[in-house]
Design an enzyme around this catalytic site. Structure first.
Site, PDB file in Angstrom:
ATOM      1  N   ASP A   1     -82.890  14.242 -10.280  1.00  0.00           N
ATOM      2  CA  ASP A   1     -83.843  13.513 -11.100  1.00  0.00           C
ATOM      3  C   ASP A   1     -84.015  12.129 -10.474  1.00  0.00           C
ATOM      4  O   ASP A   1     -83.210  11.223 -10.689  1.00  0.00           O
ATOM      5  CB  ASP A   1     -83.340  13.426 -12.536  1.00  0.00           C
TER       6      ASP A   1
ATOM      7  N   TYR B   1     -79.626  10.307 -18.269  1.00  0.00           N
ATOM      8  CA  TYR B   1     -80.807  10.480 -19.112  1.00  0.00           C
ATOM      9  C   TYR B   1     -81.898  11.153 -18.295  1.00  0.00           C
ATOM     10  O   TYR B   1     -82.158  10.759 -17.154  1.00  0.00           O
ATOM     11  CB  TYR B   1     -81.304   9.116 -19.593  1.00  0.00           C
TER      12      TYR B   1
ATOM     13  N   LYS C   1     -92.045   6.824 -12.932  1.00  0.00           N
ATOM     14  CA  LYS C   1     -91.915   5.376 -12.717  1.00  0.00           C
ATOM     15  C   LYS C   1     -92.678   4.870 -11.479  1.00  0.00           C
ATOM     16  O   LYS C   1     -93.887   4.740 -11.549  1.00  0.00           O
ATOM     17  CB  LYS C   1     -90.438   4.985 -12.747  1.00  0.00           C
TER      18      LYS C   1
HETATM   19  C1  LIG Z   1     -87.144   7.074 -17.246  1.00  0.00           C
HETATM   20  C2  LIG Z   1     -86.448   8.317 -16.863  1.00  0.00           C
HETATM   21  C3  LIG Z   1     -86.894   9.576 -17.300  1.00  0.00           C
HETATM   22  C4  LIG Z   1     -87.996   9.738 -18.320  1.00  0.00           C
HETATM   23  O1  LIG Z   1     -89.214   9.278 -17.849  1.00  0.00           O
HETATM   24  P1  LIG Z   1     -90.378   8.895 -18.924  1.00  0.00           P
HETATM   25  O2  LIG Z   1     -91.542   8.563 -18.061  1.00  0.00           O
HETATM   26  O3  LIG Z   1     -89.843   7.760 -19.721  1.00  0.00           O
HETATM   27  O4  LIG Z   1     -90.609  10.108 -19.748  1.00  0.00           O
HETATM   28  C5  LIG Z   1     -86.271  10.697 -16.807  1.00  0.00           C
HETATM   29  N1  LIG Z   1     -85.263  10.598 -15.923  1.00  0.00           N
HETATM   30  C6  LIG Z   1     -84.807   9.406 -15.483  1.00  0.00           C
HETATM   31  C7  LIG Z   1     -83.691   9.370 -14.487  1.00  0.00           C
HETATM   32  C8  LIG Z   1     -85.369   8.233 -15.951  1.00  0.00           C
HETATM   33  O5  LIG Z   1     -84.879   7.062 -15.547  1.00  0.00           O
END
Ligand SMILES: *Cc1c(COP(=O)(O)O)cnc(C)c1O
Length: 428
Positions: free
Chosen positions: A239, A144, A267
């Site tokens: 990511d 994701y 995060k």
């Molecule tokens: C949470 C997450 C996102 C998206 O971040 P948001 O702040 O919710 O938009 C993208 N990549 C990874 C790996 C994530 O865990």
């Protein structure tokens, strides 16, 4: 446990908010029942609107690595609050944060702050396409990367839990530019690059996957991916929205010795307030406006309150021994859950990298989308509710990682053991 006030709020919420929640995975669709509404959070503990207390393993999905309401973060935000809430113009905090990020993550030479992980990944693939002139991106099944159109193809937990393989509203023409391969399968990437390498701008990956439950990369997988990307001129984007400053101070790239072209963050770097970031090699980042032609902007980017919270969090994580402490607490949690599962005769697979983990209700190993799907989601749902009743708040989906914070200590471990014993026994 009574949940009357939560239930009443959820009934009202469903009238005015789609599904009653502002982000799908909060809705308990993966486990049944009604979501809990919260009032306060301190350390490792949550208090709901009915006054029930829970030991928290969601940690706001990752940001709360210090524990909730950490004094350093609260102090930094209240100091910042006395000065301004937003400038829409440069301020010193942004420069300090950019310098700190670059100093901790050596592959990042320049960085742009945004307000969410979604914005960071979206900008990173635009940059990759702009810099290479290639149209396609490669992502991995079950990973994701936020909810931008290009990523809603085989996109992990939130989408998975709802049983929507894809999202309506994403044009087919765009989805066709998103190529996917299984996670942990290098030969598949090699074959794809041989055939279509010259069309592919970037490979974007969760180096440790948190979004189909916790999956670890196989030995040599990430380094192998890096080498294949180099060979075919495909940019590698790690990511690290979830793993950054979480699995190690320098993120998964430090842990596995990988050097990506671009990295995305979110995060933890906001300490519980909205901060995201993307950064990488100097000459790549030079394509970003106003230095270059690839456009990306944000009214609240680098917001002074959010940056103050993020800086306080990153500084606290810079204290000696922090990640060792987190590892010890996480290892103890793993041991307790394994012991209690074994004692109750429940077959489980426990995946963990540092302070991220998932307890899969199936025989292992679990290392990709297909093996994760073998988990017994019905049994997970029963376990989830038994734990909730016993005062432990787990991610409400089998396909989400749980998080440990620095506030998870000995008392928390004992609480977990008692709850897990009851919950596993109830499954028998
Ligand atoms: C949470 C997450 C996102 C998206 O971040 P948001 O702040 O919710 O938009 C993208 N990549 C990874 C790996 C994530 O865990």
């Amino acid at each position: 446990m009574k949940h009357d006030i939560s239930k009443a709020l959820f009934a009202r919420a469903q009238e005015r908010i789609p599904g009653g929640v502002n982000s799908p995975v909060r809705a308990f669709r993966g486990v049944g029942g009604t979501p809990v509404f919260f009032r306060e959070a301190h350390g490792a503990w949550l208090t709901d609107v009915d006054g029930n207390r829970y030991l928290d393993f969601v940690g706001s999905w990752g940001p709360m690595i210090l524990g909730h309401s950490h004094p350093a973060v609260l102090g930094a935000v209240s100091e910042a609050l006395k000065k301004a809430t937003s400038f829409g113009a440069p301020h010193a905090g942004e420069v300090e944060m950019a310098e700190l990020l670059c100093s901790i993550v050596p592959s990042v030479e320049k960085v742009r702050l945004v307000s969410s992980g979604t914005e960071a990944t979206l900008a990173a693939i635009r940059l990759a396409r702009g810099a290479t002139g290639r149209p396609c991106i490669l992502k991995f099944e079950g990973c994701y990367h936020g909810h931008a159109d290009s990523f809603l193809v085989k996109a992990g937990s939130g989408v998975e839990t709802l049983g929507l393989p894809d999202s309506p509203g994403v044009p087919e023409a765009l989805a066709r530019l998103t190529l996917t391969e299984p996670y942990n399968d290098l030969p598949a990437v090699e074959r794809l690059f041989e055939q279509r390498g010259r069309e592919i701008a970037c490979a974007i990956i969760e180096p440790v996957v948190g979004n189909m439950g916790l999956l670890a990369p196989k030995e040599g997988y990430l380094k192998g991916l890096e080498a294949l990307c180099r060979k075919h001129g495909v940019l590698l984007i790690l990511d690290e929205v979830m793993t950054g400053f979480r699995v190690a101070r320098g993120g998964a790239q430090e842990l596995y010795g990988v050097k990506p072209d671009l990295t995305t963050f979110g995060k933890v770097i906001g300490g519980g307030l909205p901060v995201g970031a993307y950064g990488g090699r100097r000459e790549l980042m030079a394509h970003i406006a106003p230095e270059g032609p690839v456009y990306q902007a944000g009214t609240l980017s680098g917001n002074p309150l959010a940056v103050a919270a993020g800086m306080a969090c990153l500084k606290a994580l810079g204290e000696p021994g922090v990640y060792e402490r987190l590892e010890r607490a996480s290892a103890a949690i793993e041991q307790v859950l394994r012991e209690e599962a074994r004692a109750a005769g429940i077959p489980v697979t426990f995946n963990r990298v540092g302070s991220m983990w998932t307890l899969f209700f199936c025989e292992g190993p679990v290392y990709d989308y297909r093996s994760a799907k073998k988990a017994d989601t019905g049994r997970f749902g029963r376990f989830f509710h038994a734990m909730l009743e016993a005062g432990v708040y787990l991610p409400p989906s089998q396909f989400e990682a749980a998080f440990v914070s620095l506030a998870h200590g000995d008392a928390e471990l004992e609480h977990l053991r008692r709850a897990a014993r009851t919950a596993f026994t109830s499954l028998g």
